[in-house]
Design a protein around this motif. Structure first.
Motif, PDB file in Angstrom:
ATOM      1  N   ILE A  36      69.547 -28.854 -20.573  1.00 32.15           N
ATOM      2  CA  ILE A  36      69.752 -30.158 -19.930  1.00 32.15           C
ATOM      3  C   ILE A  36      68.787 -31.174 -20.545  1.00 32.15           C
ATOM      4  O   ILE A  36      69.173 -32.292 -20.895  1.00 32.15           O
ATOM      5  CB  ILE A  36      69.543 -30.060 -18.403  1.00 32.15           C
ATOM      6  CG1 ILE A  36      70.667 -29.239 -17.753  1.00 32.15           C
ATOM      7  CG2 ILE A  36      69.462 -31.457 -17.771  1.00 32.15           C
ATOM      8  CD1 ILE A  36      70.389 -28.841 -16.315  1.00 32.15           C
ATOM      9  N   GLY A  37      67.526 -30.756 -20.698  1.00 33.67           N
ATOM     10  CA  GLY A  37      66.517 -31.643 -21.279  1.00 33.67           C
ATOM     11  C   GLY A  37      66.842 -32.035 -22.711  1.00 33.67           C
ATOM     12  O   GLY A  37      66.524 -33.155 -23.151  1.00 33.67           O
ATOM     13  N   ALA A  38      67.487 -31.126 -23.453  1.00 33.95           N
ATOM     14  CA  ALA A  38      67.855 -31.397 -24.845  1.00 33.95           C
ATOM     15  C   ALA A  38      69.199 -32.114 -24.949  1.00 33.95           C
ATOM     16  O   ALA A  38      69.673 -32.381 -26.053  1.00 33.95           O
ATOM     17  CB  ALA A  38      67.909 -30.093 -25.633  1.00 33.95           C
ATOM     18  N   VAL A  43      75.113 -31.283 -15.887  1.00 37.87           N
ATOM     19  CA  VAL A  43      75.569 -30.603 -14.684  1.00 37.87           C
ATOM     20  C   VAL A  43      76.468 -31.556 -13.917  1.00 37.87           C
ATOM     21  O   VAL A  43      76.100 -32.703 -13.658  1.00 37.87           O
ATOM     22  CB  VAL A  43      74.368 -30.161 -13.820  1.00 37.87           C
ATOM     23  CG1 VAL A  43      74.823 -29.707 -12.445  1.00 37.87           C
ATOM     24  CG2 VAL A  43      73.590 -29.058 -14.513  1.00 37.87           C
ATOM     25  N   ASP A  44      77.659 -31.071 -13.586  1.00 40.34           N
ATOM     26  CA  ASP A  44      78.611 -31.848 -12.797  1.00 40.34           C
ATOM     27  C   ASP A  44      78.908 -31.043 -11.545  1.00 40.34           C
ATOM     28  O   ASP A  44      79.659 -30.069 -11.586  1.00 40.34           O
ATOM     29  CB  ASP A  44      79.884 -32.110 -13.608  1.00 40.34           C
ATOM     30  CG  ASP A  44      80.893 -32.948 -12.840  1.00 40.34           C
ATOM     31  OD1 ASP A  44      80.539 -33.477 -11.766  1.00 40.34           O
ATOM     32  OD2 ASP A  44      82.039 -33.071 -13.312  1.00 40.34           O
ATOM     33  N   GLY A  45      78.265 -31.412 -10.448  1.00 41.10           N
ATOM     34  CA  GLY A  45      78.382 -30.616  -9.231  1.00 41.10           C
ATOM     35  C   GLY A  45      77.714 -29.278  -9.441  1.00 41.10           C
ATOM     36  O   GLY A  45      76.508 -29.207  -9.668  1.00 41.10           O
ATOM     37  N   ASP A  46      78.507 -28.192  -9.409  1.00 40.73           N
ATOM     38  CA  ASP A  46      77.939 -26.860  -9.652  1.00 40.73           C
ATOM     39  C   ASP A  46      78.448 -26.285 -10.970  1.00 40.73           C
ATOM     40  O   ASP A  46      78.449 -25.085 -11.176  1.00 40.73           O
ATOM     41  CB  ASP A  46      78.274 -25.918  -8.493  1.00 40.73           C
ATOM     42  CG  ASP A  46      79.761 -25.594  -8.398  1.00 40.73           C
ATOM     43  OD1 ASP A  46      80.577 -26.299  -9.044  1.00 40.73           O
ATOM     44  OD2 ASP A  46      80.118 -24.633  -7.699  1.00 40.73           O
ATOM     45  N   ARG A  47      78.850 -27.172 -11.893  1.00 40.48           N
ATOM     46  CA  ARG A  47      79.414 -26.717 -13.166  1.00 40.48           C
ATOM     47  C   ARG A  47      78.571 -27.157 -14.348  1.00 40.48           C
ATOM     48  O   ARG A  47      77.918 -28.192 -14.325  1.00 40.48           O
ATOM     49  CB  ARG A  47      80.840 -27.238 -13.331  1.00 40.48           C
ATOM     50  CG  ARG A  47      81.718 -26.830 -12.156  1.00 40.48           C
ATOM     51  CD  ARG A  47      83.092 -26.417 -12.575  1.00 40.48           C
ATOM     52  NE  ARG A  47      83.809 -25.843 -11.437  1.00 40.48           N
ATOM     53  CZ  ARG A  47      84.372 -24.656 -11.437  1.00 40.48           C
ATOM     54  NH1 ARG A  47      84.304 -23.894 -12.509  1.00 40.48           N
ATOM     55  NH2 ARG A  47      85.004 -24.204 -10.385  1.00 40.48           N
ATOM     56  N   VAL A  48      78.599 -26.332 -15.405  1.00 37.18           N
ATOM     57  CA  VAL A  48      77.880 -26.604 -16.651  1.00 37.18           C
ATOM     58  C   VAL A  48      78.850 -27.276 -17.613  1.00 37.18           C
ATOM     59  O   VAL A  48      79.867 -26.693 -17.990  1.00 37.18           O
ATOM     60  CB  VAL A  48      77.365 -25.289 -17.286  1.00 37.18           C
ATOM     61  CG1 VAL A  48      76.629 -25.586 -18.582  1.00 37.18           C
ATOM     62  CG2 VAL A  48      76.477 -24.527 -16.315  1.00 37.18           C
ATOM     63  N   VAL A  49      78.533 -28.498 -17.996  1.00 33.99           N
ATOM     64  CA  VAL A  49      79.391 -29.248 -18.907  1.00 33.99           C
ATOM     65  C   VAL A  49      78.696 -29.342 -20.264  1.00 33.99           C
ATOM     66  O   VAL A  49      77.660 -29.990 -20.394  1.00 33.99           O
ATOM     67  CB  VAL A  49      79.672 -30.668 -18.370  1.00 33.99           C
ATOM     68  CG1 VAL A  49      80.579 -31.425 -19.332  1.00 33.99           C
ATOM     69  CG2 VAL A  49      80.283 -30.604 -16.968  1.00 33.99           C
ATOM     70  N   ASP A 161      64.578 -34.422 -10.857  1.00 31.58           N
ATOM     71  CA  ASP A 161      65.859 -34.528 -11.544  1.00 31.58           C
ATOM     72  C   ASP A 161      66.895 -33.756 -10.736  1.00 31.58           C
ATOM     73  O   ASP A 161      66.701 -32.578 -10.428  1.00 31.58           O
ATOM     74  CB  ASP A 161      65.723 -33.951 -12.959  1.00 31.58           C
ATOM     75  CG  ASP A 161      67.011 -34.080 -13.744  1.00 31.58           C
ATOM     76  OD1 ASP A 161      67.937 -33.280 -13.480  1.00 31.58           O
ATOM     77  OD2 ASP A 161      67.085 -34.944 -14.631  1.00 31.58           O
ATOM     78  N   GLU A 162      67.978 -34.420 -10.384  1.00 35.97           N
ATOM     79  CA  GLU A 162      68.988 -33.800  -9.524  1.00 35.97           C
ATOM     80  C   GLU A 162      69.618 -32.566 -10.170  1.00 35.97           C
ATOM     81  O   GLU A 162      69.835 -31.543  -9.514  1.00 35.97           O
ATOM     82  CB  GLU A 162      70.078 -34.824  -9.182  1.00 35.97           C
ATOM     83  CG  GLU A 162      71.090 -34.303  -8.189  1.00 35.97           C
ATOM     84  CD  GLU A 162      72.130 -35.336  -7.806  1.00 35.97           C
ATOM     85  OE1 GLU A 162      73.178 -34.925  -7.290  1.00 35.97           O
ATOM     86  OE2 GLU A 162      71.898 -36.544  -8.038  1.00 35.97           O
ATOM     87  N   ALA A 163      69.893 -32.642 -11.480  1.00 33.58           N
ATOM     88  CA  ALA A 163      70.506 -31.503 -12.169  1.00 33.58           C
ATOM     89  C   ALA A 163      69.563 -30.304 -12.165  1.00 33.58           C
ATOM     90  O   ALA A 163      69.982 -29.166 -11.914  1.00 33.58           O
ATOM     91  CB  ALA A 163      70.871 -31.888 -13.604  1.00 33.58           C
ATOM     92  N   ALA A 169      68.052 -24.346  -7.313  1.00 33.94           N
ATOM     93  CA  ALA A 169      68.626 -23.887  -6.044  1.00 33.94           C
ATOM     94  C   ALA A 169      69.634 -22.761  -6.271  1.00 33.94           C
ATOM     95  O   ALA A 169      69.659 -21.771  -5.519  1.00 33.94           O
ATOM     96  CB  ALA A 169      69.289 -25.059  -5.316  1.00 33.94           C
ATOM     97  N   ILE A 170      70.436 -22.884  -7.317  1.00 37.13           N
ATOM     98  CA  ILE A 170      71.447 -21.856  -7.587  1.00 37.13           C
ATOM     99  C   ILE A 170      70.794 -20.582  -8.123  1.00 37.13           C
ATOM    100  O   ILE A 170      71.228 -19.468  -7.804  1.00 37.13           O
ATOM    101  CB  ILE A 170      72.540 -22.412  -8.525  1.00 37.13           C
ATOM    102  CG1 ILE A 170      73.322 -23.516  -7.785  1.00 37.13           C
ATOM    103  CG2 ILE A 170      73.493 -21.305  -8.979  1.00 37.13           C
ATOM    104  CD1 ILE A 170      74.334 -24.260  -8.632  1.00 37.13           C
TER     105      ILE A 170
END
Length: 199
Positions: A36-38, A43-49, A161-163, A169-170
């Motif tokens: 994510i940092g790179a 993250v879109d909701g609970d999905r990895v985009v 950061d929300e993501a 959390a997951i």
């Protein structure tokens, strides 16, 4: 060094007792946070985009980026953790040994999994220790998930950061699920043993 490698080094401290399954899930989460940092993922909701394909200077992180599911609907974070996390702590141990960051323990006091290894005093180990002593929020949060308590005070900043917050959390939920599976198996094994012994 990456967050995952720093977390692995912190988890090896003999004061801590971390299960390899728990650590593998947390390492997968740490990889995702670094991606994510790179800007390799979002993250879109609970999905990895999956995002672009930035140059990553770490082979395990690069491997993680290449293993992202690119088809839609995108992979759920939880599914990524279980898929990527399979035997990930062993992969990190092997990579760190190969890089000269770990050595076989000469003393019998430090045991990690089936292999006894200890960190070598390198700049990477010192960097991990510095991040830990500074109570870097992401490292502290991931360590806490696997039962390693930092000394973060209530007035210190948390995750901003929300993501990243979503990923942590997951990871926490996945580790709790793994513990529930362990407890269920333990109960089933005890019941079977009692049945086998008979009255």
């Amino acid at each position: 060094m990456t967050t995952a490698k720093d977390l692995f080094i912190i988890a090896m401290d003999p004061k801590h007792s971390v299960g390899q399954g728990d650590l593998s899930l947390a390492l997968a989460g740490a990889e995702l946070i670094d991606l994510i940092g790179a800007e390799a993922v979002a993250v879109d909701g609970d999905r990895v985009v999956p995002g672009g394909a930035p140059a990553l200077d770490d082979r395990l992180l690069d491997e993680a980026a290449k293993n992202l599911a690119r088809e839609t609907p995108h992979e759920r974070i939880e599914d990524w953790l279980w898929r990527r996390g399979r035997d990930l702590s062993a992969a990190y141990q092997a990579a760190l040994e190969e890089d000269g960051e770990l050595t076989r323990a000469r003393s019998g006091r430090l045991s990690f999994g089936s292999e006894r290894v200890e960190p070598v005093d390198t700049p990477a180990r010192r960097r991990a220790a510095d991040r830990w002593s500074e109570q870097e929020p992401v490292l502290v949060a991931l360590a806490s998930v696997v039962g390693i308590d930092g000394e973060q005070s209530e007035d210190e900043p948390g995750l901003d950061d929300e993501a990243v917050t979503t990923v942590v959390a997951i990871v926490h939920d996945a580790v709790m699920e793994l513990e529930a599976v362990r407890q269920r198996r333990s109960i089933e094994n005890a019941a079977f043993a009692n049945l086998w012994r008979g009255p």
